[in-house]
Design an enzyme around this catalytic site. Sequence first.
Site, short mmCIF file in Angstrom:
data_model
loop_
_atom_site.label_atom_id
_atom_site.label_comp_id
_atom_site.label_asym_id
_atom_site.label_seq_id
_atom_site.Cartn_x
_atom_site.Cartn_y
_atom_site.Cartn_z
CB THR A 89 -0.89 0.03 1.27
OG1 THR A 89 -1.85 1.08 1.16
CG2 THR A 89 -0.09 0.24 2.54
NE ARG A 139 -1.89 5.85 8.59
CZ ARG A 139 -2.39 4.87 7.85
NH1 ARG A 139 -1.74 4.46 6.78
NH2 ARG A 139 -3.52 4.31 8.17
CB THR A 152 -8.25 -3.17 2.31
OG1 THR A 152 -8.09 -1.90 1.66
CG2 THR A 152 -9.68 -3.64 2.14
N GLY A 153 -8.51 -0.74 4.27
CA GLY A 153 -9.33 0.28 4.92
C GLY A 153 -8.53 1.03 5.96
N1 ASP Z 1 -4.98 -0.11 5.11
C1 ASP Z 1 -4.25 0.95 4.46
C2 ASP Z 1 -3.63 1.83 5.53
O1 ASP Z 1 -4.27 2.15 6.51
C3 ASP Z 1 -5.07 1.82 3.55
C4 ASP Z 1 -5.97 1.13 2.55
O2 ASP Z 1 -6.34 -0.03 2.70
O3 ASP Z 1 -6.32 1.78 1.56
O4 ASP Z 1 -2.51 2.26 5.34
#
Ligand code: ASP
Length: 335
Positions: A210, A220, A243-244
């Site tokens: 990611t 972060r 994800t998320g």
């Molecule tokens: N899980 C990822 C993060 O918090 C972001 C995503 O899934 O789009 O970095």
Amino acid sequence: MKRRNFLKKASVSGLGLVAVSSTLVSCDDKKVVRPVKTAELEVVKPLVIATWKTDLAVETAAAVLEKGGTALDAVEQGCRIEEANEKGQSVGKGGLPDRDGNVTLDACIMDDKGNYGAVLGVKNIKHVISVAKKVMEETPHVMLVGDGAESFAVSKGFKRENLLTEAAKKAWEKWKIKSEYKPIINIENHDTIGMLAIDKKGNISGACTTSGLAYKLPGRVGDSPIIGGGLFVDNEVGGASATGLGEEVLKTVGSFLIVELMRQGKSPQKACEEAIGRIVNKPGKDFKNFQVGYIAVNKKGETGAYSIHEWFSYNVYKNKENKNIKSDFYNKPKA
Ligand code: ASP
């Protein structure tokens, strides 16, 4: 059906049998519970499951498996497809930058022996999933971060390149006008890829890559590169990926939780649902403005997925078919 008969049936039913150790069974004759060293289960394999609409990535991973490749190589090759896809705005090249305009990538990988490797906050290197694999295979460590990870990648032959595409730069410049310096987490369009695969030998591996939250604070790191957060694999049980909004996944150690729930006998589907429940059922939790989605597979090749909101989908390759499936979700209008 008595367990002994079930095992007999399973072992004559053909398709993909694999030995699983340490399964706890109740022994009818002696009324005791004892570990069975090798039990045979019917397994759907090869199999690939990945977050979001990731047809090409899953097809690529499946091709590795169909040729007899390992689950580990399959998930690496699959993830590289999304890292190279400049249209994906939350993974690899084309990913949206942090609030200072720097694209920083996170990735991790786990193999069927419980090995893990990760890189966090890496600039200028596109295929961070392959760097994570090198950390796992060629160093005594499990995590490298920032400049150290970038130098390690270069020492292993990875090329530095600019990861900020024109489209991502424009989006960032637009965001800066009204930004209030808040990172953005949308609930519809992620493309962070978490991928799990079972190879022809029945072994499971997983990977996750990611660029993290769009316009995050510099430094972060979310769930994606963290063992047990964005990814967890236990070859005796199964694997899970997330994800998320990474902060919420981390606070519930989501992927580890799912694998442990499967170890206790829950199906991948029920395990994903319970992990989402742990987030949304926290007292006073306002989950309206963020999304979390999970995928899981168990040792038998049963799959599951669940998200907080609609709009989460995932790809599954099994029985030589690659399908994008809409996930079931929690936040439905109450009847
Ligand atoms: N899980 C990822 C993060 O918090 C972001 C995503 O899934 O789009 O970095």
